[in-house]
Motif scaffolding. Structure first.
Motif, PDB file in Angstrom:
ATOM      1  N   ALA A  15      42.273  35.860   1.150  1.00  0.00           N
ATOM      2  CA  ALA A  15      43.339  36.081   0.717  1.00  0.00           C
ATOM      3  C   ALA A  15      42.456  37.061  -0.232  1.00  0.00           C
ATOM      4  O   ALA A  15      42.491  38.030  -0.692  1.00  0.00           O
ATOM      5  CB  ALA A  15      44.526  35.276   0.736  1.00  0.00           C
ATOM      6  N   CYS A  16      42.233  36.042  -1.613  1.00  0.00           N
ATOM      7  CA  CYS A  16      41.842  37.087  -2.324  1.00  0.00           C
ATOM      8  C   CYS A  16      40.447  37.428  -2.191  1.00  0.00           C
ATOM      9  O   CYS A  16      40.842  38.813  -2.782  1.00  0.00           O
ATOM     10  CB  CYS A  16      40.853  35.369  -3.564  1.00  0.00           C
ATOM     11  SG  CYS A  16      41.528  34.048  -4.591  1.00  0.00           S
ATOM     12  N   ILE A  17      40.307  37.075  -1.135  1.00  0.00           N
ATOM     13  CA  ILE A  17      38.581  38.018  -0.610  1.00  0.00           C
ATOM     14  C   ILE A  17      39.110  39.530   0.027  1.00  0.00           C
ATOM     15  O   ILE A  17      38.721  40.465  -0.291  1.00  0.00           O
ATOM     16  CB  ILE A  17      37.762  37.705  -0.001  1.00  0.00           C
ATOM     17  CG1 ILE A  17      36.652  36.314  -0.543  1.00  0.00           C
ATOM     18  CG2 ILE A  17      36.758  38.380   0.785  1.00  0.00           C
ATOM     19  CD1 ILE A  17      36.009  35.690   0.305  1.00  0.00           C
TER      20      ILE A  17
ATOM     21  N   LEU B  42      40.156  40.908  -5.113  1.00  0.00           N
ATOM     22  CA  LEU B  42      39.724  40.245  -6.891  1.00  0.00           C
ATOM     23  C   LEU B  42      38.580  39.460  -7.108  1.00  0.00           C
ATOM     24  O   LEU B  42      37.949  38.596  -5.982  1.00  0.00           O
ATOM     25  CB  LEU B  42      41.225  38.909  -6.133  1.00  0.00           C
ATOM     26  CG  LEU B  42      41.967  38.749  -6.080  1.00  0.00           C
ATOM     27  CD1 LEU B  42      42.795  37.632  -5.824  1.00  0.00           C
ATOM     28  CD2 LEU B  42      43.082  39.618  -7.287  1.00  0.00           C
ATOM     29  N   PRO B  43      38.181  39.740  -8.183  1.00  0.00           N
ATOM     30  CA  PRO B  43      37.210  39.641  -8.870  1.00  0.00           C
ATOM     31  C   PRO B  43      36.697  38.051  -8.519  1.00  0.00           C
ATOM     32  O   PRO B  43      37.865  37.558  -8.594  1.00  0.00           O
ATOM     33  CB  PRO B  43      36.446  40.393  -9.851  1.00  0.00           C
ATOM     34  CG  PRO B  43      38.271  41.388 -10.032  1.00  0.00           C
ATOM     35  CD  PRO B  43      39.147  40.754  -8.960  1.00  0.00           C
TER      36      PRO B  43
ATOM     37  N   ARG C 190      47.162  44.324 -10.376  1.00  0.00           N
ATOM     38  CA  ARG C 190      46.694  44.718 -11.907  1.00  0.00           C
ATOM     39  C   ARG C 190      44.808  44.410 -12.183  1.00  0.00           C
ATOM     40  O   ARG C 190      43.903  45.000 -12.878  1.00  0.00           O
ATOM     41  CB  ARG C 190      47.270  43.734 -12.763  1.00  0.00           C
ATOM     42  CG  ARG C 190      48.534  43.852 -12.795  1.00  0.00           C
ATOM     43  CD  ARG C 190      49.717  42.883 -13.759  1.00  0.00           C
ATOM     44  NE  ARG C 190      49.651  42.604 -14.617  1.00  0.00           N
ATOM     45  CZ  ARG C 190      50.257  41.469 -15.536  1.00  0.00           C
ATOM     46  NH1 ARG C 190      50.363  40.550 -15.167  1.00  0.00           N
ATOM     47  NH2 ARG C 190      49.900  41.942 -16.979  1.00  0.00           N
ATOM     48  N   LYS C 191      44.320  42.962 -11.660  1.00  0.00           N
ATOM     49  CA  LYS C 191      43.049  42.863 -12.199  1.00  0.00           C
ATOM     50  C   LYS C 191      42.146  43.810 -11.147  1.00  0.00           C
ATOM     51  O   LYS C 191      40.931  43.543 -11.648  1.00  0.00           O
ATOM     52  CB  LYS C 191      43.276  41.783 -10.910  1.00  0.00           C
ATOM     53  CG  LYS C 191      43.550  40.358 -11.700  1.00  0.00           C
ATOM     54  CD  LYS C 191      43.388  40.220 -13.161  1.00  0.00           C
ATOM     55  CE  LYS C 191      44.226  39.001 -14.280  1.00  0.00           C
ATOM     56  NZ  LYS C 191      43.511  39.119 -15.758  1.00  0.00           N
TER      57      LYS C 191
ATOM     58  N   ASN D  57      42.792  32.761 -12.399  1.00  0.00           N
ATOM     59  CA  ASN D  57      44.303  33.297 -12.134  1.00  0.00           C
ATOM     60  C   ASN D  57      44.412  32.452 -10.934  1.00  0.00           C
ATOM     61  O   ASN D  57      45.871  32.328 -10.350  1.00  0.00           O
ATOM     62  CB  ASN D  57      44.409  34.904 -11.623  1.00  0.00           C
ATOM     63  CG  ASN D  57      44.675  34.886 -12.664  1.00  0.00           C
ATOM     64  OD1 ASN D  57      43.324  35.282 -13.884  1.00  0.00           O
ATOM     65  ND2 ASN D  57      45.647  35.915 -12.996  1.00  0.00           N
ATOM     66  N   ILE D  58      43.343  31.696 -10.347  1.00  0.00           N
ATOM     67  CA  ILE D  58      44.080  30.961  -8.614  1.00  0.00           C
ATOM     68  C   ILE D  58      43.683  29.612  -8.537  1.00  0.00           C
ATOM     69  O   ILE D  58      44.107  28.893  -8.203  1.00  0.00           O
ATOM     70  CB  ILE D  58      43.539  31.851  -7.339  1.00  0.00           C
ATOM     71  CG1 ILE D  58      43.410  33.518  -6.961  1.00  0.00           C
ATOM     72  CG2 ILE D  58      44.322  31.441  -5.726  1.00  0.00           C
ATOM     73  CD1 ILE D  58      45.672  33.712  -7.578  1.00  0.00           C
TER      74      ILE D  58
END
Lengths: 281, 221
Positions: B122-124, B128-129, A142-143, B136-137
């Motif tokens: 994990a975000c990277i 994820l921007p 989604r993002k 969000n995290i």
């Protein structure tokens, strides 16, 4: 063990979109998917982890990287994911420049469009604890892609169903077993339709009885033709899933070849020593 | 000597009004103070050196001086410097807000630090921007983790707020003191006042323990 293998042959398609990923090997075979050249990486002037590592991976290959701790296996995967700066060298992906060292003081250059095509699952649990399982799966689509909630949730539920985790969609990560968490982590990465999956010791933190369920999932992805690079200490798994085994020590590739050759007739003294130690427990 | 606690009952309306002032002041300063504390915690890890410097100075100063002196300074000294009066309500609100801001900024700082680096990896890996990683995290988890300690901070604020009686604000403490000297029954009146503080604070303290256990269970991985 046999159970895993029979599951492998009956695996269904795990592609989240179902249509895109039928046969990645057919279209791109022959061409190098990943080309790692002369990679150097140090954490401090005295701690050099990668010392000129070279590695080529063809499309459709399943590369298993084995070797002693501190030999650079995990660092290689982290660099591949764009999580680490490098000192020198480069990585190309499907012919495109992906990671380039900027000699001098500037930071490592990472081609973000390429990075989005690579998925990774880690040794430690990395699910977001404040989000439900389904939210963990749908956040990135989604993002990052701007996919609609409904569409992402439908794909997420389809993946969870195939992984036998549909009942857990609304649960939080701490309500899952370690094996379930790692399967969700794999599903989360698959939501972005990766062209290459990196698995960094994904079963090392698991209780022994939970290892098989995670390895089965990776096996069925392999069956489906997903290119992957795997770091593992589980030699049985390495033998069974690898199309090629790479023995990595001292920050370089010491020896590589088909699993049969590496495990049964290793050429290098260092490889033999390592395997002797591993199998003489 | 016998004690006559029944006489205190006659003043229940005054005591209730005092409690109202105490609770209102506590809620107001808790809200303003935690907003200030959150911004301060971000400033303390900011890449801008000046922001880090000024926020650290603020936090250390307000944590390192007695609240009573801070209160007196805003009530007695600042009006002299400014050449105009400051009401005891304003002085009390400003002091307790700044005090709460300093205390809660440490709470938020600790909760921001508690985000596991693996989750950022994990975000990277998920692409994820940076902004999404934060909204969000990092932020939701930091806020959730901060809740139990924040509640403790608010209980402290509720108790510390008794100090505002020293600048003549008619809070529970002030009302209690007045009644006790008027009827010359300090033992009865001040004991009842202490019990009232306890009756309000104790359930909150218990709630902190329960919420902490639930929160830790939920955010465990």
């Amino acid at each position: 063990m046999n159970k895993s293998m029979s599951n492998l042959s009956s695996a269904k398609s795990f592609s989240a979109t179902d249509s895109t990923n039928k046969s990645p090997t057919a279209s791109t075979s022959g061409q190098a998917l990943v080309k790692v050249s002369n990679l150097h990486k140090s954490y401090s002037p005295t701690i050099q982890v990668l010392k000129g590592l070279d590695l080529t991976m063809a499309a459709g290959e399943r590369l298993v990287v084995i070797g002693p701790s501190g030999g650079g296996k995990s660092t290689l995967l982290r660099v591949m994911m764009g999580l680490e700066q490098i000192d020198s060298g480069s990585i190309t992906f499907a012919g495109q420049p992906y990671i380039t060292a900027n000699d001098g003081k500037a930071k490592t250059k990472i081609n973000l469009a390429v990075r989005q095509q690579i998925g990774m699952v880690f040794q430690h649990y990395t699910l977001f604890p404040h989000l439900t399982i389904l939210q963990n799966l749908t956040l990135a689509p989604r993002k990052v892609r701007g996919e609609s909630k409904a569409s992402a949730e439908a794909r997420g539920m389809a993946l969870l169903t195939r992984f036998g985790l549909a009942a857990k969609a609304g649960a939080y990560p701490n309500q899952l077993s370690g094996g379930q968490k790692q399967r969700v982590a794999i599903a989360r990465a698959l939501m972005l339709d990766p062209k290459l999956m990196l698995f960094d010791e994904v079963t090392s933190a698991l209780d022994p009885e939970l290892v098989a369920e995670v390895e089965q999932v990776i096996m069925s992805l392999a069956e489906q033709g997903m290119p992957m690079m795997i770091v593992t200490h589980d030699m049985w798994f390495a033998k069974n899933i690898a199309s090629r085994v790479v023995f990595c020590a001292g920050g370089v590739v010491v020896e590589e070849g088909p699993p049969d050759q590496i495990f049964n007739a290793p050429k290098h003294e260092r490889t033999r020593e390592f395997l002797d130690r591993v199998f003489h427990i | 000597m016998t004690y006559d606690f029944a006489v205190v009952l006659g003043y229940w309306e005054a005591l209730l009004q005092g409690l109202e002032v105490t609770v209102e002041l506590t809620l107001l300063c808790a809200a303003l103070g935690s907003a200030l504390g959150f911004v301060t915690s971000l400033a303390r890890v900011s890449p801008v050196r000046f922001l880090r410097w000024i926020s650290t100075l603020y936090v250390e100063f307000f944590r390192g001086t007695p609240v009573l002196i801070q209160l007196f300074w805003f009530f007695f000294c600042l009006p002299i410097i400014l050449g105009s009066d400051i009401s005891n309500f304003i002085a009390a609100t400003v002091t307790l807000t700044l005090y709460t801001g300093a205390i809660t900024s440490e709470t938020f700082r600790a909760s921001l630090k508690s985000i596991r680096p693996e989750e950022i990896d994990a975000c990277i890996a998920l692409g994820l921007p940076r902004l999404t990683q934060i909204t969000n995290i990092v932020l939701p988890q930091a806020l959730l983790r901060a809740i139990p300690t924040l509640l403790s901070n608010f209980v402290s604020l509720f108790k510390e707020s008794a100090l505002v009686s020293a600048v003549g604000m008619a809070d529970l403490m002030f009302v209690g003191q007045n009644i006790s000297s008027n009827i010359a029954k300090p033992v009865e009146v001040l004991t009842v006042v202490a019990v009232i503080y306890f009756v309000v604070a104790f359930p909150l303290t218990r709630a902190v323990t329960v919420i902490e256990r639930k929160m830790l269970a939920k955010l465990a991985i």
